[in-house]
Design an enzyme around this catalytic site. Structure first.
Site, PDB file in Angstrom:
ATOM      1  N   SER A 141      37.117  41.778  44.680  1.00 45.19           N
ATOM      2  CA  SER A 141      36.608  41.657  43.311  1.00 45.19           C
ATOM      3  C   SER A 141      35.729  42.862  43.011  1.00 45.19           C
ATOM      4  CB  SER A 141      35.789  40.379  43.146  1.00 45.19           C
ATOM      5  OG  SER A 141      35.094  40.372  41.910  1.00 45.19           O
ATOM      6  N   TYR A 154      28.704  35.250  46.223  1.00 48.16           N
ATOM      7  CA  TYR A 154      30.142  35.507  46.114  1.00 48.16           C
ATOM      8  C   TYR A 154      30.438  36.992  46.304  1.00 48.16           C
ATOM      9  CZ  TYR A 154      34.614  36.397  43.798  1.00 48.16           C
ATOM     10  OH  TYR A 154      35.881  36.839  43.505  1.00 48.16           O
TER      11      TYR A 154
END
Length: 238
Positions: A141, A154
């Site tokens: 990501s 995350y």
């Protein structure tokens, strides 16, 4: 890599980016093995692909459990005799500032987002060696390159996955096992809704200044591009 007739494992394939990727790779002639926890959803998707005369296999798998990951790889290898591509896509987020993020939830997503992909790589590398090589695409990501309040935990898991990918790329290069890291940005899926939180952190949302999120299908197309051209890193705008 030419995708036609290649055997591809896609984790997190029951929805979002994983589902869009499975459909696209099947459309392009790959033999796709779909892995996710939801058995009923997977079988429904595979039945739809079979109706379209696509080659697909449902393998219900919890990607945070080593024995299930090993069973996934063995099942696909037994079915097809080879595995050409692994797409490590399964993942989850947790919301919370670093000072108060739930540590047990942090451990849980670390198991899924980092340990799971590593265990999948460890299970699949011996199979790829038998067939002279293969490609691993780890879905990271762009959050791993940013400092976004609320999703630091995350982002940390994806930063760890990036380092694993970079190191393994060097270690496996001589065996013709290639590794690409895919960097989606904000994507229009239920990923955010499915992120973990506690009553204390449930109201928190990351502040993302993007004009419009990418569709899951757009990300799937970039993953397909990455499979074909095998760059070390694949971003949405390249």
């Amino acid at each position: 890599m030419d995708i036609q007739d290649k055997v591809v494992i896609i984790t997190g394939a029951s929805s979002g980016i994983g589902l869009a990727t499975a459909r696209l790779f099947a459309q392009e002639g790959a033999k796709v093995a779909l892995a996710a926890r939801s058995a009923d959803t997977l079988h429904t998707i595979v039945n739809e692909l079979h109706e379209q005369h696509r080659e697909a296999l449902a393998v219900p798998t919890d990607m945070s459990k080593k024995d299930e990951i090993e069973s996934l790889v063995n099942r696909v290898f037994q079915q097809y005799g080879r595995i050409d591509i692994l797409i490590n896509n399964a993942g989850q987020a947790v919301r919370g500032h670093v000072a108060d993020v739930d540590i047990d939830q942090f451990r849980q997503i670390f198991e899924l987002n980092v340990i799971g992909p590593v265990e999948a790589m460890q299970a699949i590398v011996p199979k790829m060696r038998q067939n002279g090589g293969g490609l691993i695409i780890n879905v990271s990501s762009t959050a791993a390159h940013m400092h976004l309040p609320v999703i630091g935990a995350y982002a940390a898991t994806k930063a760890a996955l990036n380092m694993i990918s970079d190191t393994a790329r060097e270690e496996l290069a001589s065996e013709n096992i290639r590794i690409t890291t895919m960097f989606p940005h904000v994507t229009a899926t239920n990923f955010g809704k499915n992120s973990m939180a506690t009553p204390k952190t449930n109201h928190l949302r990351p502040q993302l200044n993007v004009p419009e999120p990418d569709s899951a299908e757009a990300v799937a197309q970039k993953i397909l591009d990455a499979a074909r051209h095998e760059p070390h890193e694949q971003y949405m705008d390249r």
